[in-house]
Design an enzyme around this catalytic site. Structure first.
Site, short mmCIF file in Angstrom:
data_model
loop_
_atom_site.label_atom_id
_atom_site.label_comp_id
_atom_site.label_asym_id
_atom_site.label_seq_id
_atom_site.Cartn_x
_atom_site.Cartn_y
_atom_site.Cartn_z
N GLN C 36 -50.05 -75.80 6.12
CA GLN C 36 -49.37 -75.43 7.36
C GLN C 36 -48.02 -76.13 7.35
O GLN C 36 -47.87 -77.21 7.88
CB GLN C 36 -50.20 -75.89 8.56
N GLU C 39 -42.32 -73.76 7.29
CA GLU C 39 -41.91 -72.38 7.08
C GLU C 39 -42.97 -71.40 7.53
O GLU C 39 -42.68 -70.28 7.88
CB GLU C 39 -41.60 -72.13 5.61
N LYS C 57 -48.94 -65.56 2.50
CA LYS C 57 -47.96 -66.39 3.22
C LYS C 57 -47.61 -65.68 4.51
O LYS C 57 -47.22 -64.52 4.49
CB LYS C 57 -46.68 -66.52 2.37
N ASP C 184 -36.28 -75.48 -4.57
CA ASP C 184 -37.20 -76.59 -4.25
C ASP C 184 -38.07 -76.91 -5.47
O ASP C 184 -39.29 -76.87 -5.41
CB ASP C 184 -38.06 -76.22 -3.05
#
Lengths: 203, 353, 327
Positions: C36, C39, C57, C184
């Site tokens: 969680q 985003e 997602k 990322d």
């Protein structure tokens, strides 16, 4: 009686999907005319089996067709026309039918029935198609594993512009480094791009 | 212990007196005075004029604060001033006065980081123990989390500060500076209803506002009664777009950007508290959005009112006194100012969590 | 003062957290929450067939955001992520395939990657080899009884680890070559695929496919910052999965979580990607710095212009604007 296989998509358990396969079909012109007349008895997605690569390929379009119909975002008249439409990478409905639907000369056919009403059982579909499709019924397999058996991989590759995807040897650097890419791996690779293309279509 | 705090890093001159009775008792605010330099309409405040304003008011304000607090000079333990970050000339005025008083009254001197002042004041007022801090003002936009004796910057603006963005947006639309541009933009926004698309620039934990200003220049030429009807910007429904709509769109866009990076920082750290400090923190729509986000995460949002979130002397006195309690002082020869002073440069010796 | 909300924010208990209504056709009954993050929510479920595990997602609407803006952003971000993934698959890169999605409703279904994160594998290996921080070589003092055998064995194992790093360098190089920056790149967003010995159709039911080491951007990056190991999930398939470190290194490197990815060929963006990766490696263990250098050596040979990126990486490192933030 045609051999029918029924798939229940996760998350859409109320709408089973009935699939039949036929080869040496001799009355494709008749079937196509029924579609053109929008005869409600012939509310199916009749697909050219040469254009269907794998069960995932078929089911991803079926899922989106079902989904778009359910959330009222369909671009076409029925869930079945939506299925044919969803298979094509571009947004042209006529083109989708020309490439993925049956032509008068189609001999290898996949017929899909989305059971939007509970009375549309496998039995009903098997009887109706068995009676009206002039051809030899084939077994799509319990998990539709035979759905891609009449596929023309080259045509599918061209349709989705997948030159080089999953192809062994002449693959670019980095593609399938492990080599020894079998036919299965090639289809898997293509399929993984196709499901993405189908999902992204129109956006 | 009692501290006198002097703040003048931008256009507000703030004088505060605070008492820390004992480590376990809440601080007592003895005086909190402020005088703001308001620049003429259509202009921003410039260093020279702002410094002149501070020079003119600082002695009067200090006298008044001490009188109001009812303390004697000998009761004061330390004189705290803003070392930075901020505008050079105004900072120098205040530092000079702090040094003079330190020598005159023979008191210890302590240079305080302006941002740390905001954070500590916010914590003290709201009792938020270890929040993610969104520090938003005319010159700063930072998302901060405490870790191992530092207030670490998780995200910040890649170009201009949010307050600066609002001020310049207001100037482009010829919105008045009095009492301050952000307040007027907020009032206009309350009457706006159409959302006009503005650049939404979030990259990871950082934000960028320069694109908004570029868009504002283009939009400003298409709104207002002075613009010919056929040249005016219209919504999809054919409604004329107003200045109010633009202010509304500005707020909805930039505050959403801030809340988004704050939420990301909360997720990183696993924090349930968020504290908004700095002048822009007085905006009610920002506070509302922050509270909605915090509630959605099962946490709580905190903010202070105008007395404490707008630049003030109390926060400098308070943060200074906290540092003073760890036996830190600033020697006279090091009592300089600096326009750039990162929040994470300060060793936070008074926290041991 | 605490900010007012409809109900008292202070007493909003943790039980009321993350209650989101899922979009059609999903219901929580057949979904397992993996993470969680800020985003959105990440679930494990099945897609298209009951034997196809997938990652779902979902970006729920943000209550604080103007609905028009919210829809615009959700759509743009999901589309960007899906487009990047499809582009990668077209180019033969190992990333999760896109199985389905709905931008209006904010969800994306992705191929399930069975395997472990590089972060987990490194933790196991660094521990096993007892690597020295100084030079990344195995620490001789930790050698066992029969010195010679152990040494030879360690050397071989060490070589496998270096090979994994080369694969990492190659994978990232390929990504940059095709014009994608991950945004990322942490060791937790690099997975080593667990090579399947069976066909997917005969995979165990979803009950046996437990989440492992899959987290969102935020939680992972935070864990990396703190040098922590990833949280452990309950693992029902522990027995079916090899825990032998040798096996862990065999699979292909799969990059995951492209939620912040962009299509760019800028050296700056590429260098920042590498910088994030470097920080993630060095946060794991001091010895990992040498491993990272090996990955970068291979990266430099992967595509034309890669050497230029490595030079830029040195600049980014020096500039270190993010240093205080990540370190």
């Amino acid at each position: 009686m045609a051999t029918v296989r029924t798939i229940v998509l996760p998350h859409y358990p109320s709408y089973p999907i009935h699939v039949c396969m036929f080869k040496d079909v001799s009355n494709a012109a008749f079937l196509r005319s029924q579609l053109l007349e929008a005869n409600p008895d012939f509310d199916y997605a009749f697909l050219d089996a040469a254009m269907i690569l794998s069960p995932q390929h078929l089911l991803s379009a079926a899922f989106l067709a079902l989904h778009c119909t359910q959330v009222a975002r369909a671009k076409t008249r029925t869930a079945h026309s939506e299925l044919v439409f969803r298979l094509h990478p571009n947004n042209n409905i006529g083109e989708s039918y020309r490439k993925f639907g049956i032509s008068d000369k189609t001999s290898a056919l996949i017929a899909v029935k989305l059971a939007l009403k509970p009375e549309t059982t496998a039995q009903v579909v098997a009887e109706h198609l068995g009676e009206h499709v002039k051809g030899e019924s084939a077994d799509p397999g319990e998990a539709l594993e035979h759905v891609g058996m009449w596929c023309d991989v080259g045509k599918v590759r061209k349709m989705y512009k997948l030159e080089g995807v999953g192809e062994p040897k002449k693959g670019k650097r980095g593609a399938i480094v492990n080599g020894n890419a079998s036919d299965m791996d090639e289809r898997k690779e293509m399929e993984s791009v196709i499901t993405g293309i189908i999902t992204l279509k129109g956006s | 212990m009692i501290a006198l705090g002097l703040e003048g890093s931008a256009n507000k001159l703030g004088i505060g007196l605070i008492s820390h009775p004992s480590p376990n008792k809440p601080p007592i605010i003895l005086a909190n005075l402020r005088h703001t330099y308001i620049s003429p309409p259509g202009t921003g405040f410039l260093p020279k004029e702002t410094a002149a304003h501070h020079r003119e008011w600082i002695v009067r304000l200090i006298k008044q604060a001490i009188k109001q607090a009812g303390v004697r000079i000998e009761d004061i333990d330390v004189i705290c001033y803003t070392k930075g970050p901020g505008m050079g000339a105004p900072l120098q005025v205040v530092a000079l006065v702090a040094r003079t008083l330190s020598l005159l009254w023979k008191k210890s001197l302590l240079g305080v980081n302006h941002c740390v002042g905001h954070i500590e004041m916010g914590r003290a007022i709201t009792h938020a123990t270890n929040p993610i801090v969104l520090y938003v003002s005319g010159g700063n936009t930072q998302v901060i989390a405490y870790s191992e004796n530092r207030y670490r910057i998780f995200g910040e603006t890649m170009d201009i500060a949010i307050g600066n963005c609002i001020d310049r947006f207001a100037r482009t639309l010829m919105i008045p500076n009095d009492p301050f541009p952000g307040y007027n933009v907020e009032q206009y926004a309350k009457r706006g209803k159409n959302l006009i698309e503005l650049p939404y620039a979030v990259k990871g934990m950082d934000v960028s506002f320069s694109g908004i200003l570029a868009a504002a220049d283009l939009l400003a030429a298409q709104v207002g009664d002075t613009v010919a009807e056929d040249k005016r910007l219209k919504t999809e429904e054919g409604e004329l777009v107003t200045k109010e709509d633009l202010c509304f769109s500005l707020q909805e866009t930039i505050y959403a950007m801030l809340v988004e990076i704050t939420e990301r920082a909360m997720a990183h750290v696993g924090s349930k508290q968020v504290l908004v400090v700095g002048g822009v923190g007085s905006n009610l729509r920002l506070q509302e959005m922050m509270a909605l986000m915090a509630r959605d995460r099962g946490g709580s949002g905190f903010a202070t009112d105008d007395r404490y979130c707008i630049d003030n002397g109390i926060m400098i006195a308070h943060a200074g006194l906290l540092e003073f309690s760890t036996r830190v002082t600033t020697p006279l020869e090091e009592s300089t100012v600096t326009q750039r002073f990162r929040t994470d440069d300060v060793y936070v010796g008074w926290r041991n969590d | 003062m605490a900010l007012p909300t409809d109900d008292n924010a202070d007493t909003a208990s943790s039980t009321s957290t993350y209650v989101h209504k899922l979009p059609e056709p999903f219901t929580t009954s057949d979904l397992v929450v993996l993470t969680q993050g800020a985003e959105g929510l990440v679930y494990r479920t099945t897609f298209l067939t009951p034997n196809t595990p997938c990652v779902l997602k979902y970006r729920p609407p943000k209550p604080y955001r103007h609905p028009t803006l919210d829809k615009r952003l959700t759509k743009a971000r999901l589309l960007a992520e899906a487009r990047v993934l499809v582009k990668c698959r077209r180019e033969g890169l190992q990333v999760p395939a896109v199985l389905g999605g709905d931008w209006e409703d904010g969800w994306l279904a992705l191929e399930w990657v069975d395997g472990r994160t590089v972060r987990e594998v490194l933790d196991i290996w660094v521990h096993k080899l007892g690597m020295r921080a100084r030079d990344g070589k195995p620490d001789e003092t930790t050698g066992g009884a029969s010195e010679g055998d152990v040494e030879a064995q360690k050397k071989e194992q060490e070589e496998r680890l270096w090979e994994m790093m080369r694969k990492v360098g190659r994978a990232v190089g390929r990504l940059h070559e095709i014009g994608v920056c991950h945004g990322d790149l942490t060791t937790s967003n690099l997975m080593i695929r667990h090579e399947r010995s069976t066909q997917p159709s005969s995979q165990p039911s979803t009950e046996n496919v437990r989440p492992r080491g899959r987290q969102t951007v935020s939680t992972m990056r935070e864990a990396a910052m703190n040098g922590e190991g990833p949280p452990q999930y309950p693992s029902a398939d522990a027995t079916s999965r090899s825990n032998e470190p040798e096996d862990l290194l065999e699979g292909a490197i799969v990059m995951i979580d492209f939620g912040l990815a962009t299509q760019t060929v800028q050296d700056e963006d590429r260098a920042v990607d590498l910088y994030v990766l470097e920080r993630a490696f060095t946060a794991t263990h001091p010895a990992a710095e040498h491993l990272f250098q090996e990955a970068m050596r291979v990266y430099g040979e992967t595509f034309k212009g890669a050497k230029k990126v490595l030079k830029r990486l040195a600049d980014v490192r020096l500039r270190g604007r993010k240093r205080t933030m990540i370190g």
